[in-house]
Design an enzyme around this catalytic site. Structure first.
Site, PDB file in Angstrom:
ATOM      1  N   GLY A  10       0.825  -1.259  -0.123  1.00 56.62           N
ATOM      2  CA  GLY A  10      -0.009   0.026   0.053  1.00 56.62           C
ATOM      3  C   GLY A  10       0.922   1.249   0.010  1.00 56.62           C
ATOM      4  O   GLY A  10       0.385   2.199   0.066  1.00 56.62           O
ATOM      5  N   GLY A  12       2.386   2.741  -2.202  1.00 52.99           N
ATOM      6  CA  GLY A  12       2.304   3.298  -3.448  1.00 52.99           C
ATOM      7  C   GLY A  12       3.322   2.943  -4.904  1.00 52.99           C
ATOM      8  O   GLY A  12       3.188   3.648  -5.611  1.00 52.99           O
ATOM      9  N   THR A  15       1.378   2.451  -8.337  1.00 49.88           N
ATOM     10  CA  THR A  15       0.963   3.717  -8.628  1.00 49.88           C
ATOM     11  C   THR A  15       2.319   4.663  -9.170  1.00 49.88           C
ATOM     12  O   THR A  15       2.206   5.309 -10.275  1.00 49.88           O
ATOM     13  CB  THR A  15       0.415   4.621  -7.608  1.00 49.88           C
ATOM     14  OG1 THR A  15      -0.544   3.785  -7.085  1.00 49.88           O
ATOM     15  CG2 THR A  15      -0.135   5.738  -8.136  1.00 49.88           C
ATOM     16  N   TYR A  43      -4.252 -15.366   2.134  1.00 44.84           N
ATOM     17  CA  TYR A  43      -4.642 -14.020   3.373  1.00 44.84           C
ATOM     18  C   TYR A  43      -5.870 -14.797   4.014  1.00 44.84           C
ATOM     19  O   TYR A  43      -6.254 -14.527   5.189  1.00 44.84           O
ATOM     20  CB  TYR A  43      -5.187 -13.158   2.391  1.00 44.84           C
ATOM     21  CG  TYR A  43      -4.149 -12.174   2.355  1.00 44.84           C
ATOM     22  CD1 TYR A  43      -3.311 -11.611   3.317  1.00 44.84           C
ATOM     23  CD2 TYR A  43      -3.896 -11.701   0.885  1.00 44.84           C
ATOM     24  CE1 TYR A  43      -2.323 -10.751   3.122  1.00 44.84           C
ATOM     25  CE2 TYR A  43      -2.835 -10.813   0.679  1.00 44.84           C
ATOM     26  CZ  TYR A  43      -1.946 -10.291   1.679  1.00 44.84           C
ATOM     27  OH  TYR A  43      -0.900  -9.554   1.407  1.00 44.84           O
ATOM     28  N   ASP A  78       8.474  -2.794 -10.178  1.00 45.29           N
ATOM     29  CA  ASP A  78       7.647  -2.709  -8.944  1.00 45.29           C
ATOM     30  C   ASP A  78       8.099  -3.808  -8.056  1.00 45.29           C
ATOM     31  O   ASP A  78       7.579  -4.921  -8.168  1.00 45.29           O
ATOM     32  CB  ASP A  78       6.201  -2.895  -9.572  1.00 45.29           C
ATOM     33  CG  ASP A  78       5.060  -2.891  -8.403  1.00 45.29           C
ATOM     34  OD1 ASP A  78       5.562  -2.747  -7.000  1.00 45.29           O
ATOM     35  OD2 ASP A  78       3.922  -2.546  -8.776  1.00 45.29           O
ATOM     36  N   GLU A 145      -7.480  -8.523   0.821  1.00 44.14           N
ATOM     37  CA  GLU A 145      -6.523  -7.842   1.736  1.00 44.14           C
ATOM     38  C   GLU A 145      -7.185  -7.392   3.062  1.00 44.14           C
ATOM     39  O   GLU A 145      -6.658  -6.592   3.910  1.00 44.14           O
ATOM     40  CB  GLU A 145      -5.839  -6.645   0.898  1.00 44.14           C
ATOM     41  CG  GLU A 145      -4.880  -7.389  -0.209  1.00 44.14           C
ATOM     42  CD  GLU A 145      -4.075  -6.324  -0.785  1.00 44.14           C
ATOM     43  OE1 GLU A 145      -3.081  -6.603  -1.607  1.00 44.14           O
ATOM     44  OE2 GLU A 145      -4.573  -5.048  -0.802  1.00 44.14           O
TER      45      GLU A 145
HETATM   46  N1  ADP Z   1       1.021   9.143  -2.359  1.00 43.83           N
HETATM   47  C1  ADP Z   1      -0.136   8.646  -2.835  1.00 43.83           C
HETATM   48  N2  ADP Z   1      -0.992   9.641  -3.039  1.00 43.83           N
HETATM   49  C2  ADP Z   1      -2.396   9.375  -3.316  1.00 43.83           C
HETATM   50  N3  ADP Z   1      -2.803   8.188  -3.213  1.00 43.83           N
HETATM   51  C3  ADP Z   1      -1.814   7.186  -3.359  1.00 43.83           C
HETATM   52  C4  ADP Z   1      -0.505   7.355  -3.046  1.00 43.83           C
HETATM   53  N4  ADP Z   1       0.215   6.211  -2.840  1.00 43.83           N
HETATM   54  C5  ADP Z   1      -0.769   5.270  -3.065  1.00 43.83           C
HETATM   55  N5  ADP Z   1      -1.934   5.748  -3.410  1.00 43.83           N
HETATM   56  C6  ADP Z   1      -3.244   5.178  -3.638  1.00 43.83           C
HETATM   57  O1  ADP Z   1      -3.477   3.948  -2.691  1.00 43.83           O
HETATM   58  C7  ADP Z   1      -3.610   2.691  -3.266  1.00 43.83           C
HETATM   59  C8  ADP Z   1      -2.481   1.967  -2.987  1.00 43.83           C
HETATM   60  O2  ADP Z   1      -1.521   2.207  -3.905  1.00 43.83           O
HETATM   61  P1  ADP Z   1      -0.521   1.080  -4.642  1.00 43.83           P
HETATM   62  O3  ADP Z   1       0.264   1.763  -5.733  1.00 43.83           O
HETATM   63  O4  ADP Z   1      -1.129   0.032  -5.377  1.00 43.83           O
HETATM   64  O5  ADP Z   1       0.528   0.606  -3.525  1.00 43.83           O
HETATM   65  P2  ADP Z   1       1.457  -0.630  -3.642  1.00 43.83           P
HETATM   66  O6  ADP Z   1       1.804  -0.942  -5.015  1.00 43.83           O
HETATM   67  O7  ADP Z   1       2.587  -0.136  -2.751  1.00 43.83           O
HETATM   68  O8  ADP Z   1       0.918  -1.804  -2.875  1.00 43.83           O
HETATM   69  C9  ADP Z   1      -3.917   3.036  -4.628  1.00 43.83           C
HETATM   70  O9  ADP Z   1      -5.420   3.242  -4.523  1.00 43.83           O
HETATM   71  C10 ADP Z   1      -3.233   4.650  -4.870  1.00 43.83           C
HETATM   72  O10 ADP Z   1      -3.911   5.248  -5.947  1.00 43.83           O
HETATM   73  N1  LIG Z   2       6.689 -12.500  -1.066  1.00 47.08           N
HETATM   74  C1  LIG Z   2       5.436 -12.028  -0.681  1.00 47.08           C
HETATM   75  N2  LIG Z   2       4.914 -12.731   0.500  1.00 47.08           N
HETATM   76  C2  LIG Z   2       3.687 -12.536   0.899  1.00 47.08           C
HETATM   77  N3  LIG Z   2       2.692 -11.510   0.032  1.00 47.08           N
HETATM   78  C3  LIG Z   2       3.137 -10.873  -0.909  1.00 47.08           C
HETATM   79  C4  LIG Z   2       4.634 -10.995  -1.434  1.00 47.08           C
HETATM   80  N4  LIG Z   2       4.898 -10.244  -2.459  1.00 47.08           N
HETATM   81  C5  LIG Z   2       3.832  -9.373  -2.532  1.00 47.08           C
HETATM   82  N5  LIG Z   2       2.871 -10.125  -1.720  1.00 47.08           N
HETATM   83  C6  LIG Z   2       1.558  -9.476  -1.391  1.00 47.08           C
HETATM   84  C7  LIG Z   2       1.192  -8.212  -0.796  1.00 47.08           C
HETATM   85  C8  LIG Z   2      -0.213  -7.605  -1.361  1.00 47.08           C
HETATM   86  O1  LIG Z   2      -1.252  -8.199  -0.817  1.00 47.08           O
HETATM   87  C9  LIG Z   2       0.078  -8.161  -2.816  1.00 47.08           C
HETATM   88  C10 LIG Z   2       0.689  -7.028  -3.662  1.00 47.08           C
HETATM   89  O2  LIG Z   2       1.930  -6.522  -3.189  1.00 47.08           O
HETATM   90  P1  LIG Z   2       1.833  -4.611  -2.999  1.00 47.08           P
HETATM   91  O3  LIG Z   2       2.865  -4.319  -1.984  1.00 47.08           O
HETATM   92  O4  LIG Z   2       0.478  -4.306  -2.685  1.00 47.08           O
HETATM   93  O5  LIG Z   2       2.083  -4.259  -4.403  1.00 47.08           O
HETATM   94  O6  LIG Z   2       1.160  -9.232  -2.886  1.00 47.08           O
END
Ligand code: ADP
Ligand SMILES: Nc1ncnc2c1ncn2[C@H]1C[C@H](O)[C@@H](COP(=O)(O)O)O1
Length: 204
Positions: A10, A12, A15, A43, A78, A145
């Protein structure tokens, strides 16, 4: 050029990776989430599915490593293979959700793969506190999640801090994202680009 975006669930990463790929014209590599055959089950029952999920992520991430080595393109990734091992697998073992026997088996496979892995030219760590992560995970709204606990996120954050503290494999840029809205505010995205450009200038 290989750039990787790292950080807790989460933070970002996806994104920002998408925005940076568009801005610089780089190829983006994303995590295997939507077609992941284990994530939802994991999960629902972490102990039962942790080993299968770790092996799946390791394989999928290693395929990306191979592609980065072979493509010769500028790639933004990513999340890295290091996080699977040093953050997620280690944490599941600490929490007794991955047995010592399975963790040793996993770690020996990771050690072997590591010999083929080159560190990214630049690692961008999106540092975030737990309340902000919870907010962003909720905003994203993946149903499976919803069971992610504060304890799980906190332990992952501690692992991230420790890993980043000891990270010496390559250039590192830490960005505190809690007060940045790089989605809605162009000036916040601009602030991040300035920091990245400064790092990239040092690489050429
Ligand atoms: N800095 C930020 N500002 C606004 N919204 C964000 C920011 N970072 C993440 N989000 C929002 O939070 C949610 C999770 O972001 P995401 O890029 O999927 O995180 P991650 O890939 O690290 O798990 C998405 O809905 C995204 O649009
Ligand atoms: N290696 C991992 N073990 C457990 N869970 C994992 C691993 N790599 C990614 N994840 C999970 C965490 C999130 O639920 C999704 C996507 O990751 P995110 O950080 O939201 O991009 O996969």
């Amino acid at each position: 050029m290989h750039i990787a975006v790292t950080g807790n669930i989460g933070a970002g990463k996806t994104t920002l990776t998408t925005m940076l790929a568009k801005h610089y014209g780089w190829d983006a590599q994303f995590e295997d989430v939507d077609h992941n055959p284990y994530l939802e089950d994991f999960y629902a029952d972490m102990s039962k599915w942790s080993f299968a999920l770790q092996i799946y992520f390791l394989g999928s991430r290693f395929r990306q490593v191979k592609e980065i080595r072979e493509s010769g393109k500028n790639i933004i990734q990513d999340r890295t293979i290091y996080e699977d091992a040093h953050i997620f697998a280690e944490n599941l073992n600490d929490m007794k959700l991955l047995s010592d026997r399975d963790f040793k088996n996993y770690a020996s496979l990771f050690d072997l793969m590591k010999t083929f892995v080159s560190a990214p030219d630049l690692l961008i760590y999106l540092k975030s506190d737990v309340p902000n992560l919870v907010k962003k995970i909720y905003k994203r709204g993946r149903e499976y999640e919803a069971s992610i606990s504060i304890e799980y996120l906190s332990k992952l954050n501690q692992k991230y801090e420790k890993w980043i503290d000891g990270y010496t494999e390559g250039k590192l840029l830490v960005i505190e994202v809690d007060d940045l809205d790089f989605v809605e505010k162009p000036e916040d995205f601009g602030f991040i680009l300035e920091k990245i450009d400064a790092e990239l200038n040092g690489l050429f």
